[in-house]
Write a protein that holds these residues in place. Structure first.
Motif, PDB file in Angstrom:
ATOM      1  N   GLU A   1       0.821  -1.211   0.000  1.00 22.43           N
ATOM      2  CA  GLU A   1       0.000   0.000   0.000  1.00 22.43           C
ATOM      3  C   GLU A   1       0.858   1.265   0.000  1.00 22.43           C
ATOM      4  N   GLY A   2       0.468   2.206  -0.837  1.00 22.29           N
ATOM      5  CA  GLY A   2       1.122   3.506  -0.866  1.00 22.29           C
ATOM      6  C   GLY A   2       2.376   3.585  -1.717  1.00 22.29           C
ATOM      7  N   GLY A   3       2.749   2.490  -2.332  1.00 27.09           N
ATOM      8  CA  GLY A   3       3.954   2.494  -3.148  1.00 27.09           C
ATOM      9  C   GLY A   3       3.669   2.849  -4.596  1.00 27.09           C
TER      10      GLY A   3
ATOM     11  N   LYS B   1      13.782  -0.793  -8.395  1.00 26.26           N
ATOM     12  CA  LYS B   1      13.788  -0.798  -6.940  1.00 26.26           C
ATOM     13  C   LYS B   1      13.207   0.528  -6.486  1.00 26.26           C
ATOM     14  N   ALA B   2      12.481   0.488  -5.381  1.00 24.31           N
ATOM     15  CA  ALA B   2      11.822   1.705  -4.902  1.00 24.31           C
ATOM     16  C   ALA B   2      11.887   1.719  -3.374  1.00 24.31           C
ATOM     17  N   ARG B   3      11.952   2.932  -2.852  1.00 22.75           N
ATOM     18  CA  ARG B   3      11.938   3.146  -1.391  1.00 22.75           C
ATOM     19  C   ARG B   3      10.849   4.171  -1.114  1.00 22.75           C
ATOM     20  N   TYR B   4       9.932   3.843  -0.217  1.00 19.85           N
ATOM     21  CA  TYR B   4       8.847   4.763   0.106  1.00 19.85           C
ATOM     22  C   TYR B   4       8.414   4.575   1.551  1.00 19.85           C
ATOM     23  N   ALA B   5       7.715   5.559   2.076  1.00 23.28           N
ATOM     24  CA  ALA B   5       7.251   5.525   3.467  1.00 23.28           C
ATOM     25  C   ALA B   5       6.056   4.592   3.610  1.00 23.28           C
ATOM     26  N   MET B   6       6.039   3.832   4.684  1.00 26.10           N
ATOM     27  CA  MET B   6       4.942   2.919   4.975  1.00 26.10           C
ATOM     28  C   MET B   6       3.719   3.729   5.387  1.00 26.10           C
ATOM     29  N   LYS B   7       2.562   3.296   4.904  1.00 29.71           N
ATOM     30  CA  LYS B   7       1.310   3.990   5.274  1.00 29.71           C
ATOM     31  C   LYS B   7       0.739   3.401   6.520  1.00 29.71           C
TER      32      LYS B   7
END
Length: 118
Positions: free
Chosen positions: A75-77, A112-118
């Motif tokens: 979620e949120g990626g 590859k991706a880096r994102y904040a957890m929802k």
């Protein structure tokens, strides 16, 4: 006599409840360890791998990632690249709220991706 019998029943119930709480704690700790073993990735690993690296080499550096929290990490990626197979992990950095996503296609790391957890 009735008072003693009531006390024994109360103690028995307290014992059963206490054992139930201990069992729940043990199971909970076990689940947390399972998640940690299968989803935590050092940010250094994320930095070391590059798009185009062979899938087998990248996966050798990663845990399995197969836990019940996988859907929550999605979620949120960003959108997954078409035709790719992705794996989601939690960064082992101190904050622990970053998701690290690795997508593979045709035997190579495609994204590859880096994102904040929802």
């Amino acid at each position: 006599m009735a008072q003693r019998k009531g006390c024994l029943i109360g103690c028995g119930v307290a014992l059963v409840v206490g054992i139930g709480i201990v069992v729940a704690l043990v199971v909970g700790v076990s689940k947390v360890r399972d998640i940690a073993d299968k989803t935590l990735v050092d940010p250094k690993v994320y930095a070391q791998v590059a798009v185009g690296d062979p899938e087998s080499e990248v996966r050798a550096k990663l845990p399995s990632g197969e836990t019940f929290v996988k859907d929550a990490l999605k979620e949120g990626g960003p959108a997954e690249p078409a035709g790719s197979t992705c794996a989601w992990y939690v960064s082992s950095a101190s904050s622990g709220d970053d998701v690290l996503r690795f997508c593979f296609k045709d035997g190579k790391l495609a994204d590859k991706a880096r994102y904040a957890m929802k």
